[in-house]
Design an enzyme around this catalytic site. Structure first.
Site, PDB file in Angstrom:
ATOM      1  N   PRO A 119       0.829  -1.197   0.000  1.00 31.98           N
ATOM      2  CA  PRO A 119       0.000   0.000   0.000  1.00 31.98           C
ATOM      3  C   PRO A 119       0.867   1.253   0.000  1.00 31.98           C
ATOM      4  CG  PRO A 119       0.057  -0.984   2.192  1.00 31.98           C
ATOM      5  CD  PRO A 119       0.756  -1.932   1.279  1.00 31.98           C
ATOM      6  N   VAL A 120       0.703   2.076  -0.997  1.00 36.91           N
ATOM      7  CA  VAL A 120       1.425   3.343  -1.076  1.00 36.91           C
ATOM      8  C   VAL A 120       0.383   4.428  -1.306  1.00 36.91           C
ATOM      9  CG1 VAL A 120       3.096   4.697  -2.402  1.00 36.91           C
ATOM     10  CG2 VAL A 120       3.575   2.296  -1.922  1.00 36.91           C
ATOM     11  N   SER A 167      -4.060   1.546  -0.493  1.00 37.95           N
ATOM     12  CA  SER A 167      -3.931   2.336   0.729  1.00 37.95           C
ATOM     13  C   SER A 167      -5.233   3.052   1.083  1.00 37.95           C
ATOM     14  CB  SER A 167      -2.824   3.378   0.520  1.00 37.95           C
ATOM     15  OG  SER A 167      -2.873   4.364   1.531  1.00 37.95           O
ATOM     16  N   GLN A 224      -5.743  -1.828   2.638  1.00 39.86           N
ATOM     17  CA  GLN A 224      -4.961  -1.420   3.816  1.00 39.86           C
ATOM     18  C   GLN A 224      -5.753  -0.399   4.613  1.00 39.86           C
ATOM     19  OE1 GLN A 224      -3.216   1.942   3.872  1.00 39.86           O
ATOM     20  NE2 GLN A 224      -2.885   1.590   6.059  1.00 39.86           N
ATOM     21  N   TYR A 226      -5.952   2.428   7.494  1.00 36.44           N
ATOM     22  CA  TYR A 226      -5.492   3.306   8.569  1.00 36.44           C
ATOM     23  C   TYR A 226      -6.638   3.364   9.544  1.00 36.44           C
ATOM     24  CZ  TYR A 226      -0.949   4.624   6.918  1.00 36.44           C
ATOM     25  OH  TYR A 226       0.359   4.584   6.565  1.00 36.44           O
ATOM     26  N   THR A 234      -2.481  -1.341   9.306  1.00 36.37           N
ATOM     27  CA  THR A 234      -1.140  -0.796   9.534  1.00 36.37           C
ATOM     28  C   THR A 234      -1.027  -0.283  10.959  1.00 36.37           C
ATOM     29  OG1 THR A 234      -0.917  -0.267   7.216  1.00 36.37           O
ATOM     30  CG2 THR A 234       0.539   0.922   8.724  1.00 36.37           C
ATOM     31  N   LYS A 278       0.162  -5.121   9.772  1.00 37.14           N
ATOM     32  CA  LYS A 278       1.341  -4.632   9.051  1.00 37.14           C
ATOM     33  C   LYS A 278       2.197  -3.766   9.968  1.00 37.14           C
ATOM     34  CE  LYS A 278       2.602  -2.106   4.820  1.00 37.14           C
ATOM     35  NZ  LYS A 278       2.977  -0.748   5.225  1.00 37.14           N
ATOM     36  N   HIS A 328       8.044  -0.094   7.575  1.00 37.61           N
ATOM     37  CA  HIS A 328       7.422   0.947   6.756  1.00 37.61           C
ATOM     38  C   HIS A 328       8.458   1.573   5.804  1.00 37.61           C
ATOM     39  CE1 HIS A 328       3.460   3.190   6.891  1.00 37.61           C
ATOM     40  NE2 HIS A 328       4.126   3.975   6.058  1.00 37.61           N
ATOM     41  N   ASP A 357       8.168  -6.675   4.001  1.00 39.41           N
ATOM     42  CA  ASP A 357       8.596  -5.592   3.108  1.00 39.41           C
ATOM     43  C   ASP A 357       9.632  -4.731   3.791  1.00 39.41           C
ATOM     44  OD1 ASP A 357       7.503  -3.303   4.495  1.00 39.41           O
ATOM     45  OD2 ASP A 357       5.614  -3.473   3.382  1.00 39.41           O
ATOM     46  N   GLY A 371      12.762  -2.582   1.773  1.00 43.70           N
ATOM     47  CA  GLY A 371      14.079  -2.700   1.154  1.00 43.70           C
ATOM     48  C   GLY A 371      14.176  -3.629  -0.029  1.00 43.70           C
ATOM     49  N   ILE A 372      13.088  -4.292  -0.393  1.00 42.16           N
ATOM     50  CA  ILE A 372      13.158  -5.211  -1.546  1.00 42.16           C
ATOM     51  C   ILE A 372      13.337  -4.407  -2.840  1.00 42.16           C
ATOM     52  CG2 ILE A 372      11.829  -6.847  -2.970  1.00 42.16           C
ATOM     53  CD1 ILE A 372      12.545  -8.213  -0.411  1.00 42.16           C
ATOM     54  N   GLY A 376       7.316  -1.555  -2.287  1.00 39.90           N
ATOM     55  CA  GLY A 376       6.707  -0.230  -2.243  1.00 39.90           C
ATOM     56  C   GLY A 376       7.314   0.738  -3.239  1.00 39.90           C
TER      57      GLY A 376
HETATM   58  C1  LIG Z   1       5.279   7.154  -0.555  1.00 37.08           C
HETATM   59  C2  LIG Z   1       4.900   6.036   0.368  1.00 37.08           C
HETATM   60  C3  LIG Z   1       3.616   6.003   0.876  1.00 37.08           C
HETATM   61  C4  LIG Z   1       3.233   4.947   1.706  1.00 37.08           C
HETATM   62  N1  LIG Z   1       1.951   4.894   2.148  1.00 37.08           N
HETATM   63  C5  LIG Z   1       1.561   3.859   2.908  1.00 37.08           C
HETATM   64  C6  LIG Z   1       0.215   3.742   3.304  1.00 37.08           C
HETATM   65  O1  LIG Z   1      -0.629   4.538   2.939  1.00 37.08           O
HETATM   66  N2  LIG Z   1      -0.109   2.681   4.102  1.00 37.08           N
HETATM   67  C7  LIG Z   1       0.807   1.756   4.517  1.00 37.08           C
HETATM   68  O2  LIG Z   1       0.474   0.826   5.232  1.00 37.08           O
HETATM   69  N3  LIG Z   1       2.086   1.839   4.124  1.00 37.08           N
HETATM   70  C8  LIG Z   1       2.481   2.862   3.329  1.00 37.08           C
HETATM   71  N4  LIG Z   1       3.769   2.913   2.910  1.00 37.08           N
HETATM   72  C9  LIG Z   1       4.712   1.849   3.294  1.00 37.08           C
HETATM   73  C10 LIG Z   1       4.681   0.706   2.282  1.00 37.08           C
HETATM   74  O3  LIG Z   1       3.477   0.000   2.339  1.00 37.08           O
HETATM   75  C11 LIG Z   1       5.812  -0.294   2.530  1.00 37.08           C
HETATM   76  O4  LIG Z   1       5.771  -0.731   3.873  1.00 37.08           O
HETATM   77  C12 LIG Z   1       7.207   0.275   2.243  1.00 37.08           C
HETATM   78  O5  LIG Z   1       7.176   1.137   1.138  1.00 37.08           O
HETATM   79  C13 LIG Z   1       8.129  -0.904   1.964  1.00 37.08           C
HETATM   80  O6  LIG Z   1       9.409  -0.497   1.765  1.00 37.08           O
HETATM   81  P1  LIG Z   1      10.080  -0.264   0.318  1.00 37.08           P
HETATM   82  O7  LIG Z   1       9.563   1.073  -0.157  1.00 37.08           O
HETATM   83  O8  LIG Z   1      11.516  -0.248   0.646  1.00 37.08           O
HETATM   84  O9  LIG Z   1       9.649  -1.410  -0.585  1.00 37.08           O
HETATM   85  C14 LIG Z   1       4.167   3.961   2.062  1.00 37.08           C
HETATM   86  C15 LIG Z   1       5.461   3.997   1.536  1.00 37.08           C
HETATM   87  C16 LIG Z   1       5.830   5.012   0.690  1.00 37.08           C
HETATM   88  C17 LIG Z   1       7.213   5.003   0.112  1.00 37.08           C
HETATM   89  O1  LIG Z   2       3.801   8.242   3.942  1.00 40.27           O
HETATM   90  C1  LIG Z   2       3.651   7.149   4.459  1.00 40.27           C
HETATM   91  O2  LIG Z   2       4.582   6.361   4.666  1.00 40.27           O
HETATM   92  C2  LIG Z   2       2.357   6.730   4.866  1.00 40.27           C
HETATM   93  O3  LIG Z   2       2.250   5.638   5.299  1.00 40.27           O
HETATM   94  C3  LIG Z   2       1.172   7.548   4.766  1.00 40.27           C
HETATM   95  C4  LIG Z   2       0.576   7.994   5.925  1.00 40.27           C
HETATM   96  C5  LIG Z   2      -0.578   8.755   5.841  1.00 40.27           C
HETATM   97  C6  LIG Z   2      -1.143   9.006   4.638  1.00 40.27           C
HETATM   98  C7  LIG Z   2      -0.530   8.534   3.474  1.00 40.27           C
HETATM   99  C8  LIG Z   2       0.620   7.789   3.545  1.00 40.27           C
END
Ligand SMILES: Cc1cc2nc3c(=O)[nH]c(=O)nc-3n(C[C@H](O)[C@H](O)[C@H](O)COP(=O)(O)O)c2cc1C
Ligand SMILES: O=C(O)C(=O)c1ccccc1
Length: 389
Positions: free
Chosen positions: A99-100, A128, A150, A152, A178, A260, A284, A315, A317-318, A338
């Site tokens: 989820p991003v 997300s 996912q 929040y 999360t 998560k 994260h 997840d 670092g992959i 991610g």
């Molecule tokens: C820009 C960004 C936004 C993210 N938003 C969320 C989110 O909305 N919810 C969530 O559970 N994790 C979020 N994550 C974390 C990712 O789900 C994931 O745990 C993480 O990116 C994994 O690491 P990697 O980027 O090294 O693959 C976000 C990560 C990034 C980089």
């Molecule tokens: O930016 C993030 O890592 C993230 O998880 C997030 C938190 C709130 C809203 C959107 C993304």
């Protein structure tokens, strides 16, 4: 017949006969730098950035790099099958898109493009809560392809209840809760640019289309957008939650629930006791606790504690197929990725995300074969050595 992910390698060389080369690098560690050059500093800083001085994100990479594969020979690796069974579903490979949030800052096609890419490759898409597109629209873009939601976990029970019922109705089959982001961490790259997408109303689409959320506003969003954003910021997560609160989710969601952001083996045991179905071992992507243990270093102990009772996803670092091999060897059933797919989206929309998925899985397929394995269940701790250990 299992899909031959490694065929992508031959396809690339074959296309080369007409002079074509891939539009994006096949070494995915190069995508960050390319994205940096092509998109503005705000969005790239948000995606690439992490907590504190960045050492946790670096430690995630180092923990994977430090482990080296010891390949085995003459083991008949001709027929391989990357499929896995996770959370009651058959997946074509041990990979899902993490989820991003706020993907519209990367590309105007945003989540629907990433979701279509996942669907086209058969890989699950985890949407997300902070998506820039309402969940129903993302679901529609995916047809009946596998999708997970996912959460929040909001302070407002009615909003949470509403999200769960919308997600169910839209065909999301598993819930990822999360736990590591009840507050946003100290993120200097965003702070130094004073850049936070939500303050511009980006990443709030699920909330601004939700009847329970809208019921909490004095005026419609278009009449007072700042008040709507403030309401979102005040309720999107809840630092007061504790383990017994999980019961509420169990009562309101009848599919698998995955926690998560689990890094301690005792938290995995509590997850199992609470009737959860899985955990994502994750910090994260280094974006929350600065100085946190590297996710790959936490993985073996969490996998041991799960002891087959929980699905173990991983997840943080992959970046390559051999990273996936290492995560499998350390006890993961499936990995999430991610940033690499967010960069793929930023650089080339849906095609860029498909490129990322295909590169990761072709490289995984080849790494498995060349190391003497035919399935994702093959790699174990005996296949790795740890440098300096
Ligand atoms: C820009 C960004 C936004 C993210 N938003 C969320 C989110 O909305 N919810 C969530 O559970 N994790 C979020 N994550 C974390 C990712 O789900 C994931 O745990 C993480 O990116 C994994 O690491 P990697 O980027 O090294 O693959 C976000 C990560 C990034 C980089
Ligand atoms: O930016 C993030 O890592 C993230 O998880 C997030 C938190 C709130 C809203 C959107 C993304």
């Amino acid at each position: 017949m299992a899909k031959h992910w490694a065929d992508f390698q031959y396809e690339i060389y074959l296309n080369g006969m007409t002079g074509a080369v891939p539009r994006l690098p096949t070494d995915l560690t190069r995508l960050e730098e390319l994205t940096e050059r092509r998109l503005g500093p705000g969005p790239v800083g948000y995606v690439a950035g992490s907590a504190g001085n960045g050492s946790t994100a670096a430690a995630n990479r180092a923990a994977l790099e430090r482990r080296r594969i010891v390949p085995r020979m003459l083991r008949d690796v001709h027929d391989r099958d990357l499929s896995v069974r996770v959370l009651g579903r058959e997946l074509p490979a041990p990979l899902a898109l993490a989820p991003v949030g706020v993907l519209s800052i990367m590309h105007p096609d945003a989540e629907p493009a990433a979701a279509r890419a996942a669907a086209a490759q058969g890989v699950p898409f985890v949407l997300s809560s902070a998506s820039s597109t309402p969940m129903e629209q993302v679901a529609e873009a995916m047809g009946d392809a596998e999708r997970w939601f996912q959460l929040y976990w909001s302070k407002d029970r009615e909003v949470t209840r509403s999200f769960l019922s919308r997600a169910k109705a839209a065909g999301f089959t598993a819930l990822f809760v999360t736990l590591d982001t009840p507050l946003l961490a100290w993120r200097p790259r965003d702070l130094d640019q004073a850049y936070l997408p939500f303050l511009h109303g980006v990443g709030t689409a699920n909330y601004f289309t939700d009847p329970a959320f809208l019921a909490g506003l004095a005026k419609p969003v278009h009449e007072d957008p700042n008040a709507a954003v403030a309401h979102f910021v005040g309720m999107f997560a809840d630092p007061a939650k504790t383990w017994p609160d999980l019961e509420f989710l169990r009562e309101n969601w009848d599919g698998p629930i995955v926690l998560k952001g689990v890094l301690h083996p005792d938290d995995a045991r509590r997850a199992a006791q609470a009737g959860m179905d899985g955990v994502v071992v994750s910090n994260h992507g280094g974006r929350q606790v600065a100085g946190s243990v590297a996710a790959a270093d936490a993985l073996p102990r969490v996998a041991e504690a799960a002891d087959g009772r929980l699905a173990v996803l991983f997840d943080s670092g992959i970046r390559t197929g051999d990273d996936i091999f290492k995560a499998l060897a350390l006890g993961a059933d499936t990995v999430l990725v991610g940033r690499p797919y967010a960069y793929g989206l930023g650089l080339d929309g849906q095609a860029g995300v498909e490129h990322v998925i295909r590169c990761l899985l072709a490289e995984l397929d080849l790494t498995l074969a060349l190391s003497g394995h035919r399935t994702p269940a093959g790699p174990g701790r005996e296949d790795l050595v740890e440098e300096g250990a």
